[in-house]
Design a protein around this motif. Structure first.
Motif, mmCIF file in Angstrom:
data_model
loop_
_atom_site.group_PDB
_atom_site.id
_atom_site.type_symbol
_atom_site.label_atom_id
_atom_site.label_comp_id
_atom_site.label_asym_id
_atom_site.label_seq_id
_atom_site.Cartn_x
_atom_site.Cartn_y
_atom_site.Cartn_z
ATOM 1 N N ILE A 9 21.028 52.007 61.823
ATOM 2 C CA ILE A 9 21.477 51.608 63.264
ATOM 3 C C ILE A 9 21.555 49.858 62.817
ATOM 4 N N ALA A 10 22.612 49.180 62.767
ATOM 5 C CA ALA A 10 23.209 48.069 62.092
ATOM 6 C C ALA A 10 22.499 46.392 63.776
ATOM 7 N N ARG A 11 22.259 45.463 63.300
ATOM 8 C CA ARG A 11 21.810 44.546 63.562
ATOM 9 C C ARG A 11 23.105 44.065 64.986
ATOM 10 N N ASN A 12 22.715 44.016 66.491
ATOM 11 C CA ASN A 12 23.570 43.267 67.367
ATOM 12 C C ASN A 12 24.885 44.152 67.532
ATOM 13 N N GLN A 13 24.880 45.546 67.263
ATOM 14 C CA GLN A 13 25.714 46.256 67.632
ATOM 15 C C GLN A 13 25.156 46.867 68.674
ATOM 16 N N VAL A 14 26.403 48.069 69.896
ATOM 17 C CA VAL A 14 25.854 49.162 70.164
ATOM 18 C C VAL A 14 26.302 50.656 68.969
ATOM 19 N N ILE A 15 25.613 51.275 69.250
ATOM 20 C CA ILE A 15 26.075 52.307 69.022
ATOM 21 C C ILE A 15 25.945 53.289 69.673
ATOM 22 N N ALA A 16 26.758 54.525 69.932
ATOM 23 C CA ALA A 16 26.592 55.298 70.520
ATOM 24 C C ALA A 16 26.201 56.753 70.644
ATOM 25 N N MET A 17 25.629 57.271 71.342
ATOM 26 C CA MET A 17 25.213 59.160 70.512
ATOM 27 C C MET A 17 25.927 59.681 71.254
ATOM 28 N N ILE A 18 26.886 60.497 70.709
ATOM 29 C CA ILE A 18 27.374 61.616 72.082
ATOM 30 C C ILE A 18 27.579 63.310 71.426
ATOM 31 N N GLY A 19 27.522 63.591 72.239
ATOM 32 C CA GLY A 19 27.660 65.761 71.858
ATOM 33 C C GLY A 19 27.830 65.712 73.018
ATOM 34 N N PRO A 20 27.932 67.202 72.971
ATOM 35 C CA PRO A 20 27.553 68.253 74.338
ATOM 36 C C PRO A 20 26.015 68.479 74.428
ATOM 37 N N SER A 21 25.845 69.082 75.511
ATOM 38 C CA SER A 21 24.328 69.151 75.966
ATOM 39 C C SER A 21 23.465 69.818 75.212
ATOM 40 N N GLY A 22 22.024 69.295 75.328
ATOM 41 C CA GLY A 22 20.572 69.824 74.654
ATOM 42 C C GLY A 22 21.668 69.922 72.481
ATOM 43 N N LYS A 57 28.005 42.273 76.768
ATOM 44 C CA LYS A 57 27.631 41.266 76.445
ATOM 45 C C LYS A 57 26.241 41.226 76.634
ATOM 46 N N LEU A 58 25.454 41.803 76.526
ATOM 47 C CA LEU A 58 24.139 41.933 75.608
ATOM 48 C C LEU A 58 24.104 42.241 74.222
ATOM 49 N N ARG A 59 25.097 43.095 73.535
ATOM 50 C CA ARG A 59 25.514 42.695 71.849
ATOM 51 C C ARG A 59 25.060 42.335 71.808
#
Lengths: 439, 294
Positions: free
Chosen positions: B69-82, B235-237
């Motif tokens: 996970i990189a600094r000052n970045q937003v990483i999104a985790m996606i995927g189906p439920s479960g 902004k928080l990024r």
């Protein structure tokens, strides 16, 4: 087109079929619902009715105990009897024959009475407590000796019962405790205005007594209060600490399962067993004094603990996990999470459990019998080691006494116990409202 | 998809056109391949995860996840439920410790130290890695108390005045100050859902963490509140490293720079958000973002 028509026809018929079936069952469903509601209402009505019967029968019997028949005596505090040497020494005054003075007063009021038997019957109209009252008065103010004073002293309980209408004049003399002659004297005193019903202060200021007119609940009330304070001070912290540890910290293993099962079982143990345990451990083994509120409090603590622990655990369980996660998420330690967030939210439930346990403890008689709090104790206890009884035990003792006047006092004591209970519950409701928070 | 916010630095993504883009590509990885494809490694990572497994009892929730996970970045985790994305997120601040049957193996390195290691204290770790939950969960106390709780227990402020400053700063950062500055002593639970969630964000940043984990922060909110939170995350990024679990692919596209796609406990694909949503390397990713399942 043809196909369309058939589908258009079948779907509505299927629909209307469902509708018909539902409509047919609707009435039955609603009837069932009404019956169900009616059952609940009937149950509440029965409960209320029984409660009302209880209240009316107790207060109907007991309210007369808050009044006491008093007799006015014009006493001449004869120095010849009290202080023949004229020294006015308190030690001499304390040993004076105040009973003799009361008797002399009675003789003066009814000069026509001469026979020994008759005199004794006359003296029986006044409570034996009258001489103690005179004694106390003189000790308070020795200057009264040699003077004439007018005092109100309690009448004997038989006179009291007659005045309150609990004893009938119509039964034959042999079946009455007051003779015809005594009735004449009483009537004479009433016409002279020397007999009056006054507020029964002795009932609230005196300890137990063999004479109903001198007995009061102060000793039992104080005993109950001290016992309950000890119970509360021990069982609440211990119970809450146990619940917090078991619910929040303890690992789930066989040991905690065993503890849990045992706590649940203890809640169902008959209370007299706790009394036996208290007798064996606190009195026989540890050597604590018999009949003491300290031992009573310890025994009631043992009895109350399971209730408080079970209720507190339920309260802790009902705190939403999201609150815990939120606190842990900002880096609170488990202790901080529990102290600042979980405990405040669980407090109303814990208080409810505690008050249920305390109410149970207040009304408990059986274990106190085992540790000697059933003794006949006249003095009001002033500490945790003093011998004392408790309210329910006092009720039990009075209910067992043969004197007619104890019947109304038993009911009055029950009223006091109920008032105690209600005020305790009121305090807990107030506390719970203060602690209650929504989330 | 009419996005309500469109911050300038976020690539404009049109999911409707993705299927057309990837339809004819022959180089996508087949559905049977369960190992991670794409760029799992970044330069100068804030958190490095190696072979992370999470088990609930005997049942594995995620298997062999390796991700940086990189600094000052937003990483999104996606995927189906479960699929295990929340389980993975909760590894990063050891929130899984609170679940008795949960077991985590593998290495998660922060500042060169394994956070699951022996010498690591969860209190310290959670002060550094803040968390915002799916359902807004303010404490049933005043707004001020909510924000001040973290700094106070960590001793970040000595006086009430310093605490006040932290509370104000955090609320300003969370974009809530103007709405609540006149009622700081009113209960935090009395705010609207979106305000509550921003209060929770303020509470998390009041401790001044380096990483903020967000577990579906907008799933309980309406579109307007969601837009505000998304704006806030962007902004928080600049000051924090942010990991967001989300169910909404549009949201992932709007707010994140990198995206990780989880499926049935496996990390299937990681990459630049733009690349994931336009040229996914894995067939499963393609299926998911085009809406064929999930």
């Amino acid at each position: 087109m043809n196909k369309h028509e058939t589908t258009n026809k079948t779907i509505p018929t299927a629909r209307s079929k469902t509708k018909d079936i539902v409509r047919q069952s609707l009435k039955k469903r609603y009837n069932r619902e009404r019956r169900f509601k009616w059952h609940g209402q009937a149950a509440i009505a029965v409960a209320l009715l029984l409660l009302l019967i209880l209240f009316f029968s107790i207060s109907g019997k007991g309210y007369t105990a808050f009044q006491q028949t008093m007799m006015s005596l014009d006493v001449y505090l004869d120095p010849e009897i009290l202080d023949p040497e004229g020294s006015r020494d308190p030690a001499v005054l304390a040993r004076g024959d105040y009973g003799g003075i009361v008797k002399a007063t009675m003789r003066r009021m009814f000069p026509e009475v001469t026979g020994r038997q008759d005199k004794r019957a006359l003296y029986a109209l006044v409570s034996s407590g009258a001489s103690f009252m005179l004694h106390d008065k003189v000790m308070e103010n020795p200057a009264l000796v040699g003077q004439r004073v007018s005092v109100w002293v309690p009448a004997d309980d038989e006179v009291d019962m007659l005045m309150k209408g609990h004893v009938s004049r119509d039964v034959s003399e042999a079946d009455r405790r007051l003779s015809d002659q005594q009735l004449v004297w009483i009537d004479q005193l009433v016409t002279e205005g020397r007999i009056q019903k006054q507020f029964n202060t002795a009932f609230f200021t005196a300890g137990d007594s063999r004479d109903p007119e001198l007995s009061g609940i102060r000793g039992a009330l104080t005993g109950s209060l001290i016992t309950l304070v000890i119970t509360l001070m021990l069982s609440f912290p211990v119970g809450v600490a146990t619940a917090v540890y078991l619910e929040e910290f303890a690992p789930r293993n066989r040991w905690t399962d065993v503890i849990e099962v045992n706590i649940n079982n203890l809640a169902a143990v008959p209370s007299i067993v706790f009394g036996l345990l208290g007798l064996a451990v606190f009195i026989n083994f540890l050597g604590f004094p018999r009949s003491a509120p300290l031992v009573g409090g310890l025994v009631l603590t043992l009895m109350t603990l399971p209730t408080i622990i079970i209720a507190s655990r339920a309260a802790l369980k009902s705190v939403p996990p999201s609150i815990r996660e939120a606190a842990l998420g900002v880096g609170a330690s488990p202790m901080q999470t529990i102290l600042f967030h979980v405990l405040p939210l669980a407090m109303p439930g814990m208080l409810t459990g505690t008050i249920i346990g305390m109410a149970q403890a207040l009304g408990e008689t059986a274990p106190l019998l085992m540790i000697g709090m059933v003794a006949f104790i006249v003095d009001v206890p002033s500490g945790i080691y003093d011998p004392s009884t408790a309210l329910p035990v006092q009720i039990f003792l009075w209910a067992d006494s043969p004197e007619r006047a104890f019947v109304e006092r038993t009911s009055a004591a029950i009223m006091v116990l109920l008032a105690f209970l209600i005020s305790m519950n009121a305090v807990s409701v107030f506390l719970r409202k203060r602690f209650e928070r929504r989330w | 998809m009419d996005s309500i916010v469109n911050p300038t630095n976020i690539p404009a993504v049109h999911t409707t056109s993705i299927s057309d883009v990837v339809k004819d590509r022959s180089d996508v990885v087949s559905r049977e391949n369960r190992s991670t494809v794409g760029e799992t490694i970044v330069e100068d990572p804030r958190i490095s995860c190696l072979d992370v497994n999470v088990y609930y009892g005997e049942k594995p929730a995620i298997r062999q996840v390796g991700l940086e996970i990189a600094r000052n970045q937003v990483i999104a985790m996606i995927g189906p439920s479960g699929c295990g994305k929340s389980s993975f997120l909760r590894c990063l601040n050891r929130m899984n410790d609170t679940i008795p049957a949960c077991q985590v193996t593998g290495k998660i390195l922060m500042d060169g130290q394994d956070i699951n290691g022996k010498g690591i204290d969860t209190v310290l770790l959670r002060a550094e890695v803040g968390m915002v939950f799916q359902k807004p969960n303010p404490f049933p106390k005043s707004i001020w108390e909510n924000v001040a709780f973290g700094p106070r227990i960590h001793g970040l402020a000595q006086t009430k005045k310093e605490l006040d400053e932290i509370v104000e700063k955090s609320l300003i950062q969370a974009g809530l100050w103007d709405e609540v500055k006149d009622r700081l002593n009113q209960p935090g639970t009395g705010l609207s859902g979106g305000q509550q969630q921003r209060l929770c964000i303020a509470r998390a940043i009041a401790v001044n963490p380096e990483v903020i984990l967000m577990d579906e922060p907008c799933s309980a909110l309406d579109p307007i509140a969601t837009a505000k939170i998304e704006e806030l995350i962007d902004k928080l990024r600049l000051d924090y490293t942010i990991c967001v679990v989300t169910h909404s692919m549009q949201q992932a596209a709007r707010i994140s720079q990198r995206t990780a796609f989880f499926h049935l406990g496996d990390l299937i694909e990681v990459g630049e958000t733009k690349q994931i949503f336009t040229k996914p390397l894995h067939h499963l990713t393609e299926d998911y973002i085009t809406g064929r399942f999930g």
